[in-house]
Each structure stands twice: as C-alpha cells, then as structure tokens.
Design a protein around this motif. Structure first.
Motif, short mmCIF file in Angstrom:
data_model
loop_
_atom_site.label_atom_id
_atom_site.label_comp_id
_atom_site.label_asym_id
_atom_site.label_seq_id
_atom_site.Cartn_x
_atom_site.Cartn_y
_atom_site.Cartn_z
N VAL A 256 43.28 75.96 42.46
CA VAL A 256 42.57 74.85 41.83
C VAL A 256 43.52 73.67 41.61
O VAL A 256 43.14 72.51 41.78
CB VAL A 256 41.95 75.31 40.50
N LEU A 257 44.75 73.95 41.26
CA LEU A 257 45.74 72.89 41.07
C LEU A 257 45.99 72.17 42.39
O LEU A 257 46.12 70.94 42.43
CB LEU A 257 47.04 73.48 40.53
N HIS A 258 46.04 72.92 43.49
CA HIS A 258 46.21 72.30 44.81
C HIS A 258 45.00 71.43 45.15
O HIS A 258 45.16 70.32 45.70
CB HIS A 258 46.39 73.39 45.87
N LEU A 259 43.80 71.90 44.81
CA LEU A 259 42.60 71.10 45.07
C LEU A 259 42.62 69.81 44.26
O LEU A 259 42.25 68.75 44.76
CB LEU A 259 41.35 71.93 44.73
N ARG A 260 43.09 69.89 43.01
CA ARG A 260 43.18 68.68 42.20
C ARG A 260 44.15 67.68 42.83
O ARG A 260 43.87 66.48 42.87
CB ARG A 260 43.62 69.02 40.78
N ARG A 261 45.29 68.17 43.31
CA ARG A 261 46.25 67.28 43.96
C ARG A 261 45.66 66.66 45.23
O ARG A 261 45.93 65.49 45.54
CB ARG A 261 47.52 68.06 44.30
N THR A 262 44.85 67.43 45.94
CA THR A 262 44.21 66.90 47.15
C THR A 262 43.25 65.78 46.80
O THR A 262 43.23 64.72 47.46
CB THR A 262 43.45 68.03 47.87
N VAL A 263 42.44 65.97 45.75
CA VAL A 263 41.51 64.92 45.32
C VAL A 263 42.27 63.68 44.89
O VAL A 263 41.90 62.55 45.22
CB VAL A 263 40.61 65.44 44.18
N ALA A 264 43.37 63.86 44.15
CA ALA A 264 44.17 62.72 43.71
C ALA A 264 44.71 61.93 44.90
O ALA A 264 44.69 60.70 44.92
CB ALA A 264 45.32 63.19 42.82
#
Length: 297
Positions: free
Chosen positions: A277-285
């Motif tokens: 989920v943290l990786h997905l957040r970084r991707t969205v950012a």
C-alpha cells in the motif's frame, strides 16, 4: 464477438436506432445490451453470466460519432477506444484520447466502447478518471423517447442507476481548450490494467485544477482539498508556473488524501501502512506530480 460457452443467449436483437434498442430492452427485461463485448463476453465465456437474450448496439450509427453542442462535445456511447485515440479526437479532448490509447492491445481498443467502459465501471477503466476530472455528464435514453442527464460520477458512485430499459446514449464533455493530462502505471511494460492512474485538468476560466485518481478504489477519487490548495498557488493571469517543490507537495497531498494513514486503534498508535500500500501511495504521488508538471508546462 462470439462465444464458445454452452447455454449462450437464446435470442439476439440488432436494433438500428437508440430508441429501437430501448424498446427491445423494455420488451425483454432479461436481455443484456452488448457493444464491443470486451467485458461481457469474457464473463459469458468464463461461465459467470448466462444472458437470456442480447441486444446488439453495433448497428446504431448515431452513437458512434460525436458533435459540438453549446461549448461541449457530445460523444456517442458507441465510440471505440481506437477511434478516440486518433489525432483529430486527440485535438478535441487530449486526456480522453490518451486514456483510450492506453486502454489495452489493439484488439481491445478496436472493440471496446466509451459507454461500455462507463457501464462496466471497472475500477481500472482508463476513461473513468478523465471523465470524472472533466465533470462529464451522461445523456440517458429511456422508454418513449425520454432523455435525462446525470453526472458520470453519480452513476459510478451508485447515486443514480440506470432504470429498466435505459441506455447510455451520449457523454457530454466540456470543451475546455486548456491543458489536460492522463497518466497511468501498470504492473508490466506495454498495455495492461492500471495499478493507478491520474487525470488532471486545468480550467483557467474557473481558475480550477481538477484531478481524479483511478484504479485504487471502486470509483475515481477526487482529492478536492488538494485541488483547491494548488489552484490557490497558481498565478492564473501570468505564466502559471510553479516551483518543483509545490508540484511535489501536490503529489503527496493527492496520495495521502486518496490512500490515508490507518486510524489509531484506541490508545495505541496507528499501524504503519503495508509495504504494497505504501508503494501504491508513492506511485499515486509520482503520477499526480508528473501530471501537474506536464499540464503547467
């Protein structure tokens, strides 16, 4: 498209107009409309769906093009992704054309339609965040020649569902003549389903930035506070430039708004986000930061 599945539909109706299609669906409540069939026939072939009848929409020419109407583009629901990806359409609505070109391999783009993408409402639908950011509306055809309109976001959120015999006929998209961008990330190289996508639109007339994030939730998410914050920093009457730090902060703002930290459990501190989920957040950012930078440039 054909299917090898047993117990396929017992009848197929091929109307020549939108009102004929509505009449066919009204007369056969168990019938299922089909255009490109990229999602429907996959469900039939896998045994998840056994429609009693099909109403084919491929012969309805009125929904396969577009027209200009009062500062808007009235897009037929039968427009294919391949058609929307062509240069003449890209000059009209660049972000929607970019999403259509990213929708998958050629066989999917040649068959899949704009209306099908909306009705299927899959979280990974590439056109959906663009339509949400553009604040598009649907023109829905009903029995007796009735027509009504509803925002795309209302249908995707379940606030306004299609009634018996109703069909999406057209999609009304404002022509902004302003920068608009679509980016998506996939789990592999080449065309594929989005793990995250971002559509961003600048609206100088209303001095707004509109952003929609797709694929990470059942429907596109609008980070409204992030939109208002970044719009307040843009010098709309000047060159509309922002420092790289502001673009980076916007990306983080969007990502945290769409993928928030877990709530604390009583007196205990909130647990950390799982690595995926943290990786997905970084991707969205990263997508939001790039989209804003591209739009401003």
């Amino acid at each position: 498209m054909t299917t090898h599945a047993p117990q396929a539909a017992q009848s197929v109706t091929l109307p020549a107009s939108l009102d004929e299609a509505v009449a066919a669906l009204t007369a056969m409540p168990a019938a299922v409309p089909v255009a490109g069939g990229t999602d429907l026939m996959a469900s039939v072939n896998s045994g998840q769906l056994r429609p009693a009848a099909l109403v084919g929409l491929g012969r309805i020419s009125e929904i396969r093009g577009w027209q200009y109407q009062d500062g808007n583009a009235l897009l037929g629901a039968g427009l294919t992704h391949a058609r929307m990806g062509r240069p003449d359409f890209a000059a009209l609505i660049p972000a929607l054309a970019a999403a259509a070109r990213a929708a998958g391999p050629p066989q999917i783009r040649n068959a899949g339609t704009l209306g099908g993408n909306i009705v299927t409402a899959a979280p990974t639908g590439d056109t959906l965040p663009v339509l949400a950011a553009m604040e598009a509306t649907l023109v829905i055809a009903g029995p007796g020649g009735a027509r009504r309109e509803t925002p795309v976001s209302h249908l995707l959120a379940g606030r306004d569902m299609l009634g018996a015999g109703e069909l999406i006929g057209f999609v009304r998209v404002p022509l902004l003549h302003a920068p608009q961008v679509f980016f998506k990330a996939t789990g592999r190289t080449g065309p594929g389903r989005a793990t995250a996508s971002v559509a961003l639109v600048l609206d100088p007339a209303r001095r707004e930035v509109r952003c929609a994030v797709g694929a990470i939730a059942p429907m596109p998410l609008r980070p409204l506070e992030a939109e208002r914050w970044i719009a307040s920093l843009i010098e709309w009457d000047a060159d509309r430039k922002l420092a790289p730090e502001a673009c980076a902060a916007f990306g983080e703002y969007v990502a945290v708004a769409c993928i928030p930290d877990p709530a604390p459990d009583g007196a205990e501190a909130a647990p950390p986000l799982p690595p995926a989920v943290l990786h997905l957040r970084r991707t969205v950012a990263a997508l939001a930061r790039r989209a804003l930078g591209r739009a401003l440039s």
